[in-house]
Design a protein around this motif. Sequence first.
Motif, PDB file in Angstrom:
ATOM      1  N   VAL C  61       0.806  -1.218   0.000  1.00 40.97           N
ATOM      2  CA  VAL C  61       0.000   0.000   0.000  1.00 40.97           C
ATOM      3  C   VAL C  61       0.842   1.271   0.000  1.00 40.97           C
ATOM      4  O   VAL C  61       0.462   2.272  -0.600  1.00 40.97           O
ATOM      5  CB  VAL C  61      -0.968  -0.036   1.206  1.00 40.97           C
ATOM      6  CG1 VAL C  61      -1.574   1.326   1.445  1.00 40.97           C
ATOM      7  CG2 VAL C  61      -2.063  -1.065   0.952  1.00 40.97           C
ATOM      8  N   THR C  64       6.718   3.248   3.174  1.00 40.65           N
ATOM      9  CA  THR C  64       7.275   2.799   4.446  1.00 40.65           C
ATOM     10  C   THR C  64       6.871   1.361   4.696  1.00 40.65           C
ATOM     11  O   THR C  64       7.673   0.542   5.156  1.00 40.65           O
ATOM     12  CB  THR C  64       6.799   3.716   5.586  1.00 40.65           C
ATOM     13  OG1 THR C  64       7.368   5.014   5.394  1.00 40.65           O
ATOM     14  CG2 THR C  64       7.216   3.183   6.946  1.00 40.65           C
ATOM     15  N   GLN C  65       5.627   1.040   4.355  1.00 44.07           N
ATOM     16  CA  GLN C  65       5.190  -0.340   4.513  1.00 44.07           C
ATOM     17  C   GLN C  65       6.037  -1.280   3.654  1.00 44.07           C
ATOM     18  O   GLN C  65       6.468  -2.340   4.118  1.00 44.07           O
ATOM     19  CB  GLN C  65       3.725  -0.469   4.111  1.00 44.07           C
ATOM     20  CG  GLN C  65       3.166  -1.860   4.286  1.00 44.07           C
ATOM     21  CD  GLN C  65       1.710  -1.925   3.860  1.00 44.07           C
ATOM     22  OE1 GLN C  65       1.399  -2.089   2.697  1.00 44.07           O
ATOM     23  NE2 GLN C  65       0.820  -1.786   4.809  1.00 44.07           N
ATOM     24  N   GLU C  68       9.471  -1.625   5.277  1.00 36.08           N
ATOM     25  CA  GLU C  68       9.416  -2.380   6.533  1.00 36.08           C
ATOM     26  C   GLU C  68       9.168  -3.857   6.254  1.00 36.08           C
ATOM     27  O   GLU C  68       9.825  -4.728   6.829  1.00 36.08           O
ATOM     28  CB  GLU C  68       8.278  -1.786   7.395  1.00 36.08           C
ATOM     29  CG  GLU C  68       8.076  -2.464   8.710  1.00 36.08           C
ATOM     30  CD  GLU C  68       6.747  -3.176   8.762  1.00 36.08           C
ATOM     31  OE1 GLU C  68       5.784  -2.741   8.118  1.00 36.08           O
ATOM     32  OE2 GLU C  68       6.699  -4.210   9.458  1.00 36.08           O
ATOM     33  N   ALA C  96      10.626   2.144  11.944  1.00 35.71           N
ATOM     34  CA  ALA C  96       9.930   0.925  11.504  1.00 35.71           C
ATOM     35  C   ALA C  96      10.888  -0.241  11.304  1.00 35.71           C
ATOM     36  O   ALA C  96      10.544  -1.389  11.599  1.00 35.71           O
ATOM     37  CB  ALA C  96       9.160   1.199  10.210  1.00 35.71           C
ATOM     38  N   HIS C 235       2.112  -8.890   8.626  1.00 33.87           N
ATOM     39  CA  HIS C 235       2.449  -7.483   8.861  1.00 33.87           C
ATOM     40  C   HIS C 235       1.234  -6.568   8.701  1.00 33.87           C
ATOM     41  O   HIS C 235       1.377  -5.350   8.750  1.00 33.87           O
ATOM     42  CB  HIS C 235       3.558  -7.048   7.899  1.00 33.87           C
ATOM     43  CG  HIS C 235       4.910  -7.506   8.305  1.00 33.87           C
ATOM     44  ND1 HIS C 235       5.847  -6.685   8.897  1.00 33.87           N
ATOM     45  CD2 HIS C 235       5.497  -8.720   8.238  1.00 33.87           C
ATOM     46  CE1 HIS C 235       6.943  -7.356   9.154  1.00 33.87           C
ATOM     47  NE2 HIS C 235       6.770  -8.597   8.765  1.00 33.87           N
ATOM     48  N   ALA C 237      -0.316  -6.049   6.044  1.00 39.06           N
ATOM     49  CA  ALA C 237      -0.087  -5.314   4.803  1.00 39.06           C
ATOM     50  C   ALA C 237      -0.795  -5.927   3.600  1.00 39.06           C
ATOM     51  O   ALA C 237      -0.550  -5.527   2.468  1.00 39.06           O
ATOM     52  CB  ALA C 237       1.417  -5.239   4.535  1.00 39.06           C
TER      53      ALA C 237
END
Lengths: 379, 379, 379, 379
Positions: C61, C64-65, C68, C96, C235, C237
Amino acid sequence: MSKLFFASDYQEGCHPAILERLAATNLEHAVGYGYDPHSEHARALIREACAAPNAEIQFLVGGTQANEVVISCALRPWQAVVAATSGHVSVHEAGAIEAGGHKVIELPEHDGKIGAAQVEACATAWETDGNRDHMVQPGMVYVSQPTECGTLYTRAELEALASACHAHGMLLYLDGARLAYALAAPENDVTLVNLARLCDVFYIGGTKCGALFGEAVVVPDPATIPHFFTQIKQHGALLAKGFVTGKQFEVLFENGPQADGAQADGTQHGPQADGTQHGPQADGGQRRTQGRLYERLGQPAIAAARRIKAALGEKGIPVCMENPTNQTFLVADSALLARLDGRVEYGFWERLDAEHTVIRLATSWATSEQDVDDLLALL
Amino acid sequence: MSKLFFASDYQEGCHPAILERLAATNLEHAVGYGYDPHSEHARALIREACAAPNAEIQFLVGGTQANEVVISCALRPWQAVVAATSGHVSVHEAGAIEAGGHKVIELPEHDGKIGAAQVEACATAWETDGNRDHMVQPGMVYVSQPTECGTLYTRAELEALASACHAHGMLLYLDGARLAYALAAPENDVTLVNLARLCDVFYIGGTKCGALFGEAVVVPDPATIPHFFTQIKQHGALLAKGFVTGKQFEVLFENGPQADGAQADGTQHGPQADGTQHGPQADGGQRRTQGRLYERLGQPAIAAARRIKAALGEKGIPVCMENPTNQTFLVADSALLARLDGRVEYGFWERLDAEHTVIRLATSWATSEQDVDDLLALL
Amino acid sequence: MSKLFFASDYQEGCHPAILERLAATNLEHAVGYGYDPHSEHARALIREACAAPNAEIQFLVGGTQANEVVISCALRPWQAVVAATSGHVSVHEAGAIEAGGHKVIELPEHDGKIGAAQVEACATAWETDGNRDHMVQPGMVYVSQPTECGTLYTRAELEALASACHAHGMLLYLDGARLAYALAAPENDVTLVNLARLCDVFYIGGTKCGALFGEAVVVPDPATIPHFFTQIKQHGALLAKGFVTGKQFEVLFENGPQADGAQADGTQHGPQADGTQHGPQADGGQRRTQGRLYERLGQPAIAAARRIKAALGEKGIPVCMENPTNQTFLVADSALLARLDGRVEYGFWERLDAEHTVIRLATSWATSEQDVDDLLALL
Amino acid sequence: MSKLFFASDYQEGCHPAILERLAATNLEHAVGYGYDPHSEHARALIREACAAPNAEIQFLVGGTQANEVVISCALRPWQAVVAATSGHVSVHEAGAIEAGGHKVIELPEHDGKIGAAQVEACATAWETDGNRDHMVQPGMVYVSQPTECGTLYTRAELEALASACHAHGMLLYLDGARLAYALAAPENDVTLVNLARLCDVFYIGGTKCGALFGEAVVVPDPATIPHFFTQIKQHGALLAKGFVTGKQFEVLFENGPQADGAQADGTQHGPQADGTQHGPQADGGQRRTQGRLYERLGQPAIAAARRIKAALGEKGIPVCMENPTNQTFLVADSALLARLDGRVEYGFWERLDAEHTVIRLATSWATSEQDVDDLLALL
């Protein structure tokens, strides 16, 4: 009569032979982190005892630490550990396994044990679930020997568990916090050699089995846990003076009687220094005085537990979680509790009702015949 | 001449007085997990030594463990710890702090130290950054006393650091792995009482200061780390036989000479059991023979280090990271290394060029005058 | 004149062609979690664009996701990621990476970049350190293309980085949050095919490059990250309606002009719906109207940035962090700031002194010629 | 007849009114990270709907992410979350809660629910356990409304749960992934206002309730989760273009009919764009055409589910996990499965035996009357 101590098997310091070794070698200079000659010697002795010449052996400090470090280092992030609801990792480790990122899948216990069929079912359920990619994979089975209830896995049961695990890509990990008491039980048919053949990882407990502290983690195939040393350091579990643990396991795995015969086992220190002195009488003269200390050290505890169990049977005091090792769980009524209170330190287990309580009486390498005599007089 | 050992300050077992105590109390029965009378007594003695009557004191096993557990338990998830680039947590803990979820913000070191102005600047930078909600908050400052370079923070420096921390809502945490060697240095003006007043958390190192193992974490205001006991358990850092650590700190913090005078410090055990016996001569008769063992125990190490540093100066061998404590860092040329090799265990630090290497010579409570004599003969 | 928006490249919704696709397919029924035909088609298109027929492609998405999740899933516990001090993972991800358990080893940046020699030195330092088992292993190198400073790695630089990484067992991971602006820059010589050949993992940024949200993580050899899907779910995610991301990348990677020609790029929607309409004029008629939208979409941004940079040069306004992509960093004095305030949204970067401030002007796929005309009038 | 889709409630894009809003505002310029006017407006509308004027509201992307982030941010390290064995966090989140460091204490479910008495017993068991400091503290109760079985907590049940939680220092957290279907069920007596009064945290599900994606986490007292924004960023859960989520919840919480009446709810878009068009007839004319879209949007789903359930009853097809919301679980025999296969997408639940399988038929805001007519014809 002074107070009697049957609350647990980690109430005293260490076997006198260990203390002697620590004193005799105290000012030796050695490198740190377990690379010293005593640690290396202890590893060699353990590898020999396990017939596992390639095993990686790391000395950790305590049982929860061993479980947390091993499980965290051996599992991958998408994997969970499977354990009995009564497993130490399920209940009494303050969430250490989950804090390390892994779910504990709890299976119902039978006499503190889980069976191969349960493991099969658990693995198959995951494998055949259409949503399995949304679920953690059972990646390891955790068992204890003896179990938290004092019972023993038979060799056949462990072989079935190992087969089930390996058929489904799972590791078998055995927690041997009280392993010396399993090895000393006549009913036991699982040797260290068996453990090294069947388990992917196991630990040989020191803390509850005569050491000041320390557990020896055995990884028969070192590839099972890569970079184990660095991961131990990362978990804060690496002892700078690793030789202190190494020396203890060196003593525990040396062969008597030279190393631990009548002289070496400390009888010359007098009563206060020798927890095992009454052992020979206690087990009817069958106590081994040769062989590795670790394999003999649990004998007085087993002998003492048998006397207690026999006495309870004679007196009609109900026993629960019957088992052949060093823990005795009994149902005490209020009158019995009143007799014990202030005289005996015991382990509170569970209140059944206003009149009945389950308590635990644990014996250890340090339990003397006199202790048992005094306890039986009170029962 | 036998080999000389100056590689580190954790090469030997423990101070003889500790071993005696362990032996004398070995078969005492006690409850586990640090609730025993020895541990409670040790806590009372430490609280007294720190003039911190309400302090929570928990005994952990090692320095990396203490750092990892304290930082993880004291910080909230959105916070980072600030440390010198040379800080132990920055480099030598295998990522333990990050494995616990926290960033280490590294600041440049000066003589192994960071200053209040740097901390101020770091905190202000975060506070005034428009993107600060996308960044970790500096939540704690980590310092070591002595530092990893052997240098000392002055009381004034620590007061400035504490002020900077507290003005910005940060905790001040001090790693005292080698604290006994700070306390024994004449240049030191920071007492245990000062530490308890200025730090939010600190630990009193045992492993490198005469214990078999063990660090005493002091939390002057227990509210700083809620549920610390359970979190220690969760980190696998709770020793079942907590009394083993408790007894050691009991000895270290008892008052001599009764507890640790000429008799108690083990001189009757003969040379091999007494690492401190040559101390009185070594420091020109000024060695204290009264007071807490922990505050006296570093004296022979400091005296030995001074002799080494003086000798290096006389011989024109360059010293780097000059400091008043038990570590001496020197630039050895190839000729000197050749003289030392096989005769002296030293710590390799850094290769400067083909001809020059920085090495470390560490002294400890166990270093004898004879050891130093022999070393100086080689230099 | 209405307010001008140059604060960032993620201030608007999405490219009109994406919105059209979402509308046209809104009530189609599809399975979730990215198994739908649009997502599979998007993957096929990306594999083709990258000439990576076996690549695993997962849609996440945000940036940063992606960082990480990728770093956490690709590294093992004892490994760290190496990044420039200016790297997004070093500074602006609220810890993160560390929250996922990994240290970020920061190397000094040069124009926002790190070089192969630095990586070599970092890896060699670890490999040759006698204490390396007490330290985290550099396990991955993180770079951004364009960098956080807008600069570009050349193909030769990336090849050198990849060689250095692979020579030392490290992964090369490239953050392509703004990759479309690299691909649209005439100076760029690094194609998607190059990335798939050189990187072990990289992501193709959508959020800043015309999508409502979404980043396509490309793993040329899927074995690099085992059980990636489950780890993404773990996660948090994994998008339930994965087709929403899939449709967006389908549009971005379809070939024009059929899919995105004069008609399809939305000009018929009128001014309010077409951020790219002025593009053709802006780059002197050289704008490609064929090929993948993702490779064309950055062109108006680059053209706009060039006009801004040229104007700054003419006016003698100093530029810092010179770069060929869509971000312009300039030193504004107080007078200029006063002219801009209230009229232009810009990014505050750093206050140099009382009179000078570094600000950022970012252009995007949605920047029109008129926007730039108006901005230049203000400068 | 084309294929029918009853597999889940997240198979389509979004409610047409949302798509319209995204299109109408697509090229608006806005700041990122949820600080834009649409997001702020959506927050104001939700606060009003919840009568929670001080609530902190954060928009996340998906349900597992919401659970993982909320639980991780609201619990302290020594705490666990308590959930039904059927709870989404217990089973279907790939260990996300444990990966965040927390144990899920599973309690037996009754109709997918857990009761206040169970929570009381769980809390009391911990509080009264002599070993509680070795165990995780139950720190939060997790429930879903509707539950994973489609059942509903009554207001009285939630009040009892809240009382039990707060009496024992626990947080009550409610997962509202399908909350719109609870709010639309006539049997429901729990309003948003009730939730904000009783829960410490809850989330209003968007993904399964008409949005492209998005969940609105409501924290009635913001002090419950400090630094929530930074923690969201740290979890990789912060959307750069937060306004995309904000706009969706703005539409969902605006008041009709102005905002969402006959015109705004999309009927003018024709059949392909309007999933709700047949609603008015479906529920016998009682469908509300005023009020917030979120509170009306589930009505066609409920109406459709009622028709399905009634038809199953008439035909004697057994239903399991009876419930008043949008999921219907039925026992299909082989003949029925054969009729459905290839014609209807349904959710596989569980194979009972060779002849019987539990399947799920889920309806949603997008289910039309025609869809149900066609399905019933097949049954």
